[in-house]
Design a protein around this motif. Sequence first.
Motif, PDB file in Angstrom:
ATOM      1  N   PHE A  76       0.846  -1.202   0.000  1.00 54.57           N
ATOM      2  CA  PHE A  76       0.000   0.000   0.000  1.00 54.57           C
ATOM      3  C   PHE A  76       0.880   1.251   0.000  1.00 54.57           C
ATOM      4  O   PHE A  76       1.052   1.908   1.023  1.00 54.57           O
ATOM      5  N   GLN A  77       1.438   1.562  -1.171  1.00 50.73           N
ATOM      6  CA  GLN A  77       2.339   2.715  -1.302  1.00 50.73           C
ATOM      7  C   GLN A  77       1.646   3.985  -0.810  1.00 50.73           C
ATOM      8  O   GLN A  77       0.484   4.230  -1.116  1.00 50.73           O
ATOM      9  N   GLY A  78       2.370   4.750  -0.002  1.00 50.04           N
ATOM     10  CA  GLY A  78       1.842   5.988   0.553  1.00 50.04           C
ATOM     11  C   GLY A  78       1.283   5.845   1.954  1.00 50.04           C
ATOM     12  O   GLY A  78       1.112   6.832   2.656  1.00 50.04           O
ATOM     13  N   LYS A  79       1.007   4.619   2.373  1.00 53.23           N
ATOM     14  CA  LYS A  79       0.445   4.389   3.708  1.00 53.23           C
ATOM     15  C   LYS A  79       1.494   4.601   4.809  1.00 53.23           C
ATOM     16  O   LYS A  79       1.156   5.036   5.906  1.00 53.23           O
ATOM     17  N   HIS A  80       2.741   4.306   4.503  1.00 49.97           N
ATOM     18  CA  HIS A  80       3.844   4.420   5.468  1.00 49.97           C
ATOM     19  C   HIS A  80       4.954   5.272   4.846  1.00 49.97           C
ATOM     20  O   HIS A  80       5.955   4.739   4.352  1.00 49.97           O
ATOM     21  N   PRO A  81       4.821   6.603   4.861  1.00 48.01           N
ATOM     22  CA  PRO A  81       5.791   7.454   4.161  1.00 48.01           C
ATOM     23  C   PRO A  81       7.230   7.305   4.663  1.00 48.01           C
ATOM     24  O   PRO A  81       8.170   7.463   3.876  1.00 48.01           O
ATOM     25  N   ASN A  82       7.421   6.978   5.920  1.00 52.73           N
ATOM     26  CA  ASN A  82       8.783   6.842   6.435  1.00 52.73           C
ATOM     27  C   ASN A  82       9.447   5.565   5.944  1.00 52.73           C
ATOM     28  O   ASN A  82      10.673   5.507   5.817  1.00 52.73           O
ATOM     29  N   ILE A  83       8.654   4.553   5.641  1.00 48.14           N
ATOM     30  CA  ILE A  83       9.178   3.333   5.019  1.00 48.14           C
ATOM     31  C   ILE A  83       9.344   3.570   3.516  1.00 48.14           C
ATOM     32  O   ILE A  83      10.340   3.160   2.923  1.00 48.14           O
ATOM     33  N   ASP A  84       8.378   4.255   2.906  1.00 46.57           N
ATOM     34  CA  ASP A  84       8.479   4.588   1.476  1.00 46.57           C
ATOM     35  C   ASP A  84       9.782   5.325   1.188  1.00 46.57           C
ATOM     36  O   ASP A  84      10.434   5.096   0.166  1.00 46.57           O
TER      37      ASP A  84
END
Length: 109
Positions: A76-84
Amino acid sequence: MQFSEILATLPAIDHIAALELFDGDVLVARLENKPGTAGSVRVYHALMQEFGEINAAAATKGLQLYAEHTADAKAFQGKHPNIDRLLTLISNADEHTGTQSLTVKLIQQ
């Protein structure tokens, strides 16, 4: 191990109010040490202590530290910006394009 278990093994961040990430002189993110982002502050702080900056090697380790959240971020791209952000650093290093590393500035309490 689950993310919550991994967090317990990382250095304390009680002395940190926030953490700022820079691409050169450009501020790209500010992570506040507050509910919702304190876990990411703890991960990024640990990575900075080990690697001196957030580069592809640090990002790879960060994905391991985020544990089950990494798979969720990939799905789910964008759900976890710090992981992205870590995924992007790895991708940029692999492709030799874009930002190769981020410097970290600690904002003390």
